[in-house]
Design a protein around this motif. Structure first.
Motif, PDB file in Angstrom:
ATOM      1  N   GLN A 113      -7.758   2.062  -3.630  1.00 50.66           N
ATOM      2  CA  GLN A 113      -8.352   1.399  -4.802  1.00 50.66           C
ATOM      3  C   GLN A 113      -9.279   2.360  -5.545  1.00 50.66           C
ATOM      4  O   GLN A 113      -9.366   2.314  -6.763  1.00 50.66           O
ATOM      5  CB  GLN A 113      -9.118   0.157  -4.368  1.00 50.66           C
ATOM      6  N   ARG A 114      -9.968   3.238  -4.827  1.00 52.96           N
ATOM      7  CA  ARG A 114     -10.855   4.214  -5.480  1.00 52.96           C
ATOM      8  C   ARG A 114     -10.042   5.236  -6.259  1.00 52.96           C
ATOM      9  O   ARG A 114     -10.510   5.744  -7.269  1.00 52.96           O
ATOM     10  CB  ARG A 114     -11.712   4.932  -4.443  1.00 52.96           C
ATOM     11  N   ARG A 115      -8.846   5.569  -5.780  1.00 51.53           N
ATOM     12  CA  ARG A 115      -7.998   6.536  -6.476  1.00 51.53           C
ATOM     13  C   ARG A 115      -7.492   6.015  -7.791  1.00 51.53           C
ATOM     14  O   ARG A 115      -7.303   6.764  -8.732  1.00 51.53           O
ATOM     15  CB  ARG A 115      -6.792   6.903  -5.610  1.00 51.53           C
ATOM     16  N   SER A 116      -7.237   4.678  -7.855  1.00 53.24           N
ATOM     17  CA  SER A 116      -6.649   4.134  -9.094  1.00 53.24           C
ATOM     18  C   SER A 116      -7.654   3.744 -10.127  1.00 53.24           C
ATOM     19  O   SER A 116      -8.752   3.940 -10.161  1.00 53.24           O
ATOM     20  CB  SER A 116      -5.782   2.934  -8.827  1.00 53.24           C
ATOM     21  N   GLU A 162      -7.875  -1.364   6.319  1.00 53.62           N
ATOM     22  CA  GLU A 162      -8.924  -1.679   5.343  1.00 53.62           C
ATOM     23  C   GLU A 162      -9.444  -0.411   4.686  1.00 53.62           C
ATOM     24  O   GLU A 162      -9.652  -0.364   3.472  1.00 53.62           O
ATOM     25  CB  GLU A 162     -10.081  -2.419   6.024  1.00 53.62           C
ATOM     26  N   TRP A 163      -9.669   0.628   5.486  1.00 56.94           N
ATOM     27  CA  TRP A 163     -10.150   1.903   4.963  1.00 56.94           C
ATOM     28  C   TRP A 163      -9.137   2.490   3.988  1.00 56.94           C
ATOM     29  O   TRP A 163      -9.514   2.984   2.919  1.00 56.94           O
ATOM     30  CB  TRP A 163     -10.387   2.860   6.131  1.00 56.94           C
ATOM     31  N   TRP A 164      -7.865   2.417   4.332  1.00 57.33           N
ATOM     32  CA  TRP A 164      -6.817   2.961   3.471  1.00 57.33           C
ATOM     33  C   TRP A 164      -6.706   2.160   2.175  1.00 57.33           C
ATOM     34  O   TRP A 164      -6.526   2.727   1.101  1.00 57.33           O
ATOM     35  CB  TRP A 164      -5.486   2.978   4.217  1.00 57.33           C
ATOM     36  N   GLU A 165      -6.869   0.850   2.276  1.00 57.73           N
ATOM     37  CA  GLU A 165      -6.831  -0.003   1.096  1.00 57.73           C
ATOM     38  C   GLU A 165      -7.964   0.361   0.135  1.00 57.73           C
ATOM     39  O   GLU A 165      -7.748   0.507  -1.073  1.00 57.73           O
ATOM     40  CB  GLU A 165      -6.933  -1.459   1.545  1.00 57.73           C
ATOM     41  N   LYS A 166      -9.177   0.525   0.679  1.00 52.97           N
ATOM     42  CA  LYS A 166     -10.325   0.895  -0.166  1.00 52.97           C
ATOM     43  C   LYS A 166     -10.146   2.285  -0.771  1.00 52.97           C
ATOM     44  O   LYS A 166     -10.471   2.509  -1.933  1.00 52.97           O
ATOM     45  CB  LYS A 166     -11.612   0.856   0.657  1.00 52.97           C
ATOM     46  N   LYS A 167      -9.617   3.206   0.013  1.00 51.60           N
ATOM     47  CA  LYS A 167      -9.408   4.573  -0.487  1.00 51.60           C
ATOM     48  C   LYS A 167      -8.390   4.587  -1.613  1.00 51.60           C
ATOM     49  O   LYS A 167      -8.568   5.289  -2.610  1.00 51.60           O
ATOM     50  CB  LYS A 167      -8.960   5.473   0.654  1.00 51.60           C
ATOM     51  N   LEU A 188       0.844  -1.194   0.000  1.00 48.48           N
ATOM     52  CA  LEU A 188       0.000   0.000   0.000  1.00 48.48           C
ATOM     53  C   LEU A 188       0.880   1.246   0.000  1.00 48.48           C
ATOM     54  O   LEU A 188       1.965   1.233   0.575  1.00 48.48           O
ATOM     55  CB  LEU A 188      -0.883   0.009   1.251  1.00 48.48           C
ATOM     56  N   PRO A 189       0.418   2.309  -0.617  1.00 45.47           N
ATOM     57  CA  PRO A 189       1.204   3.544  -0.577  1.00 45.47           C
ATOM     58  C   PRO A 189       1.218   4.126   0.844  1.00 45.47           C
ATOM     59  O   PRO A 189       0.321   3.844   1.645  1.00 45.47           O
ATOM     60  CB  PRO A 189       0.467   4.472  -1.544  1.00 45.47           C
ATOM     61  N   PRO A 190       2.227   4.908   1.157  1.00 42.32           N
ATOM     62  CA  PRO A 190       2.281   5.494   2.511  1.00 42.32           C
ATOM     63  C   PRO A 190       1.135   6.481   2.727  1.00 42.32           C
ATOM     64  O   PRO A 190       0.655   7.112   1.787  1.00 42.32           O
ATOM     65  CB  PRO A 190       3.632   6.202   2.539  1.00 42.32           C
TER      66      PRO A 190
END
Length: 147
Positions: free
Chosen positions: A144-147, A137-142, A41-43
């Motif tokens: 994925q929405r950006r890409s 999990e929240w960061w992972e979903k966020k 995941l990105p920082p």
């Protein structure tokens, strides 16, 4: 036949042993899907953490409290490292002794700071691991929405 049954017994014993410790230290189960990713995941930044804290009324305050406790532990580590290294340098003038005292003082100070924070913020009443996993999990979903 005796050899096969002893192997079976040993295997069963080791499985029970692994299960026993997995129940007591569940962090490998909780964090494994974030650690063993093909792509990391990105920082995240402090503002991302603040966004999560504001958006999640259940896990947000717990994460905020855990981060405040980590800051107390960090301060304890700094105080422990500097004070023990300073005392070692004052009395021995030994660079390697001061270095070892610095490292040991940092570890002990961090530990004492974490214990103080644990009682001060009553972290034993909170599920900080769950809050951290929810943030991941929240960061992972966020992301994925950006890409």
């Amino acid at each position: 036949m005796g050899e096969a049954s002893s192997e079976s017994f040993l295997k069963k014993h080791l499985e029970g042993y692994k299960e026993f410790w997995a129940d007591r230290f569940p962090f490998s189960d909780v964090y494994s899907r974030f650690i063993r990713r093909e792509e990391s995941l990105p920082p995240w930044s402090e503002s991302d953490v603040k966004d999560f804290i504001a958006s999640d009324p259940v896990h947000g305050p717990t994460l905020k409290t855990a981060r405040e406790a980590a800051n107390i532990a960090l301060a304890g580590g700094a105080v422990g490292a500097i004070s023990t290294a300073g005392l070692a340098w004052k009395y021995s003038r030994s660079l390697h002794g001061a270095g070892l005292s610095f490292a040991a003082g940092a570890i002990f100070g961090w530990t004492f700071g974490q214990e103080i924070a644990n009682h001060w913020y009553q972290l034993y009443r909170l599920d900080t691991m769950s809050a951290q996993a929810k943030f991941m999990e929240w960061w992972e979903k966020k992301c994925q929405r950006r890409s």
